[in-house]
Every structure is written in structure tokens, then in C-alpha cells.
Design an enzyme around this catalytic site. Structure first.
Site, PDB file in Angstrom:
ATOM      1  N   ASP A  84       0.847  -1.196   0.000  1.00  0.00           N
ATOM      2  CA  ASP A  84       0.000   0.000   0.000  1.00  0.00           C
ATOM      3  C   ASP A  84       0.884   1.250   0.000  1.00  0.00           C
ATOM      4  O   ASP A  84       1.821   1.354   0.791  1.00  0.00           O
ATOM      5  CB  ASP A  84      -0.840  -0.055   1.291  1.00  0.00           C
ATOM      6  N   HIS A  85       0.589   2.210  -0.883  1.00  0.00           N
ATOM      7  CA  HIS A  85       1.297   3.503  -0.921  1.00  0.00           C
ATOM      8  C   HIS A  85       2.818   3.352  -1.053  1.00  0.00           C
ATOM      9  O   HIS A  85       3.569   4.028  -0.324  1.00  0.00           O
ATOM     10  CB  HIS A  85       0.980   4.344   0.324  1.00  0.00           C
ATOM     11  N   HIS A  96      -7.335  10.079   4.795  1.00  0.00           N
ATOM     12  CA  HIS A  96      -6.909   9.019   5.718  1.00  0.00           C
ATOM     13  C   HIS A  96      -7.224   9.415   7.157  1.00  0.00           C
ATOM     14  O   HIS A  96      -7.049  10.566   7.541  1.00  0.00           O
ATOM     15  CB  HIS A  96      -5.395   8.788   5.593  1.00  0.00           C
ATOM     16  N   GLY A  97      -7.687   8.466   7.936  1.00  0.00           N
ATOM     17  CA  GLY A  97      -7.983   8.732   9.340  1.00  0.00           C
ATOM     18  C   GLY A  97      -9.415   9.214   9.523  1.00  0.00           C
ATOM     19  O   GLY A  97     -10.170   9.339   8.554  1.00  0.00           O
ATOM     20  N   HIS A 100      -9.688   5.310  -1.053  1.00  0.00           N
ATOM     21  CA  HIS A 100      -8.884   5.233   0.182  1.00  0.00           C
ATOM     22  C   HIS A 100      -9.600   6.016   1.276  1.00  0.00           C
ATOM     23  O   HIS A 100     -10.497   6.798   1.008  1.00  0.00           O
ATOM     24  CB  HIS A 100      -7.493   5.835  -0.055  1.00  0.00           C
ATOM     25  N   GLY A 101      -9.148   5.781   2.518  1.00  0.00           N
ATOM     26  CA  GLY A 101      -9.650   6.603   3.617  1.00  0.00           C
ATOM     27  C   GLY A 101     -11.090   6.313   3.991  1.00  0.00           C
ATOM     28  O   GLY A 101     -11.858   7.230   4.310  1.00  0.00           O
ATOM     29  N   ALA A 102     -11.470   5.039   4.006  1.00  0.00           N
ATOM     30  CA  ALA A 102     -12.881   4.708   4.277  1.00  0.00           C
ATOM     31  C   ALA A 102     -13.267   4.896   5.739  1.00  0.00           C
ATOM     32  O   ALA A 102     -14.450   5.058   6.047  1.00  0.00           O
ATOM     33  CB  ALA A 102     -13.163   3.273   3.851  1.00  0.00           C
ATOM     34  N   ASN A 122     -10.322   0.941   0.752  1.00  0.00           N
ATOM     35  CA  ASN A 122      -9.241   0.745   1.727  1.00  0.00           C
ATOM     36  C   ASN A 122      -9.643   1.181   3.127  1.00  0.00           C
ATOM     37  O   ASN A 122     -10.119   2.305   3.314  1.00  0.00           O
ATOM     38  CB  ASN A 122      -8.019   1.581   1.317  1.00  0.00           C
ATOM     39  N   VAL A 123      -9.403   0.298   4.084  1.00  0.00           N
ATOM     40  CA  VAL A 123      -9.735   0.589   5.483  1.00  0.00           C
ATOM     41  C   VAL A 123      -8.516   0.285   6.351  1.00  0.00           C
ATOM     42  O   VAL A 123      -7.949  -0.803   6.262  1.00  0.00           O
ATOM     43  CB  VAL A 123     -10.894  -0.313   5.980  1.00  0.00           C
TER      44      VAL A 123
END
Ligand code: G3H
Ligand code: ZN
Length: 278
Positions: A81-82, A177-178, A205-207, A227-228
Site C-alpha cells: 500500500d502507498h 486518511h484517518g 482510500h480513507g474509508a 481501503n480501510v
């Protein structure tokens, strides 16, 4: 069973639902993610960020993740990831990962295209996800964020995918994110436009912190991988805090971490049901 990320994306497209991508840092989190996937008969991405590699050790975390994926009764892709550069991608492919993400989202469009093309070459046929637009917040210790700026432009996204040959694209539509400081406002019109402009599956991303209703709507509008991370870490911390407050007789680590695995499994299962795995 260990499968390629491409197989999972194909399945998501065919079944019009999203594959959950859940971040692991250690054996307990991996166990929780894969138990949840097995309980829901769901395919998943077992995602590892570079911070997790530094924390747990690259070789050990890769070996444990691949072993856990092979042993699972459901299809699992092990994913970096990333990743920041093509060298990390090549190292992960050599080690046996079956899906990779290159993150050039902080670069300008042309530089991001150039970096992503290098990553696609390094991936030697393995499934590559890239990111276009900005997603606020850090991956491993994310605080609260209001929004992501800049959002992904559909025309740029179309050019980006054509020129890089990526398999999937992470987009910015107000996600971060977060956890969020307030109610996140996702730009669903932009998501619709991206879905028609981009010929590959879209990734959100950033769920963590996005409502179930909004996540379900993203899936309805074509997001095929979600993505979680933070919500799993939150479940871990809450469980450890509660169990330690009550005390564990005999310093029994299996009770301390066993309870955390159950809590994290529940958090992952809740997300899987929103993504279409009932
Ligand atoms: O790459 C991982 C995800 O984007 C995690 O986002 O921590 O907000 O769930 P999250
Ligand atoms: Zn992310």
C-alpha cells in the site's frame, strides 16, 4: 488461497461490489482480517504499508502474510500500500506480493505519470494501482481531517490511465486518511464523471469515518476496491484498553490479544457487509 489482485478486481467488476483492502501490521491484525473474510466468504486485499514493513521487518511480515493468505479458504491478494518508488515495487514483487500500489499523488501530473510508468515496468505484469489527486492524512497514525485537496480531475484521470497502463486508480473525491473532523462530504458527481472517464476499476482510500450509506453509494457508483485502516486500529486500541482496565489473570497474552482479534474481526466484517459481502 493466494491470488492475484487482478483476479479480485475482475471479480469485483463482474459482481458489481467492492473488494475490501485492509491494512495489517502484525499477526493479530492479519488473523482478524482473514477470519472476517472467511466468515463472510469474501475476497480481500491484505494490505501492507511501508511503515508496517519498517515496524515488523520486511521479510518476516511478507512471509507471514503470504503464508496466511495461502492458508485462507477465501481468495486473498497480498498488496503493498502507498509504495513511494519503483524500487519498493520491485522488491515486493520479488518477495511474492500479488498486487502493488505506487503513490505519486504528491507529484505534478507529468511526474506522477513518469513514476507510475516506471512502477508498471518494475511490476513485471503484477497488478498495479496508482493514485491521482491528494488524500490528506498519514497512513499509520492518522488523526482527523476535513477533506482532501486537490480532488481528482476526470480528464487528467483518463490521460493518466491511458499513459501509464495501471490496473486500478485511487481517486480523491473528498476522502482522507484517518477519522474526519466533521461529516465528510464526498463529491458524488465527480465520482460519476470519473467512472465514465476511467476504463479501470476505481479505488477509494480513507474509508474510516465515512458513513455506511456513503460507502454503499460509492460502491453503487462504481468503486471496486475500498481501503480501510484506522477503524481496525481503533478497534484494536479500544479492546486492549478495556481488557487491560479489567486486568488479565496470569498475564495471558492469548486472552489480551484474543479479545482484540475478535473486536477487529467484527470491525472488518461490518465493512465487508457494506461493500456487498452479506
Ligand atoms: O491505504 C489505506 C487506506 O486509505 C486507509 O484509510 O485509515 O482512513 O481507513 P483509513
Ligand atoms: Zn490509503
Amino acid at each position: 488461497m493466494l491470488v492475484s489482485g487482478r483476479d479480485l478486481l475482475k471479480r469485483a467488476v463482474a459482481e458489481r461490489r467492492a473488494i475490501g483492502s485492509f491494512n495489517t501490521y502484525n499477526l493479530e491484525i492479519t488473523r482478524a482480517i482473514l477470519r472476517a473474510a472467511e466468515a463472510r466468504d469474501a475476497s480481500v486485499f491484505l494490505a501492507i504499508g511501508t511503515g508496517a514493513f519498517e515496524y515488523a521487518g520486511f521479510e518476516v511480515l511478507v512471509a507471514a502474510s503470504l503464508a496466511a493468505a495461502r492458508e485462507a479458504s477465501v481468495p486473498v491478494a497480498v498488496h503493498v500500500d502507498h509504495a513511494p518508488d519503483a524500487e519498493t515495487i520491485a522488491r515486493c514483487i520479488d518477495a511474492g506480493l500479488t498486487s502493488v500500489m505506487i503513490d505519486g499523488s504528491k507529484l505534478g501530473l507529468d511526474e506522477n505519470i513518469a513514476l507510475t510508468r516506471r512502477a508498471v515496468d518494475s511490476a513485471r505484469g503484477v497488478c498495479v494501482e496508482a493514485e491521482l489527486g491528494g488524500i490528506a492524512g498519514a497512513e499509520d497514525s492518522s488523526g482527523a481531517h476535513e477533506t482532501s485537496i486537490p480532488m481528482t480531475d476526470p480528464a487528467d484521470a483518463s490521460r493518466f490511465v491511458a499513459e501509464t497502463g495501471v490496473d486500478s486508480l485511487a481517486i480523491a473525491i473528498g476522502n482522507a486518511h484517518g477519522f474526519y473532523t466533521g461529516e465528510p462530504h464526498l463529491d458524488f458527481d465527480r465520482l460519476r464523471a470519473l467512472e465514465s472517464a476511467v476504463p479501470v476499476p476505481l479505488v477509494l482510500h480513507g474509508a474510516s469515518g465515512i458513513s455506511d450509506g456513503d460507502l454503499a453509494r460509492c460502491v453503487e457508483l462504481g468503486v471496486r476496491k475500498v481501503n480501510v485502516n484506522t477503524e481496525i486500529r481503533y478497534a484494536l486500541f479500544e479492546s486492549l484498553t478495556a481488557v487491560l482496565r479489567d486486568g488479565v489473570p496470569g498475564y495471558d497474552v492469548t486472552k489480551l490479544f484474543g479479545a482484540a482479534i475478535v473486536a477487529m474481526q467484527q470491525a472488518v466484517e461490518e465493512k465487508l457487509s457494506v461493500f456487498g459481502w452479506d
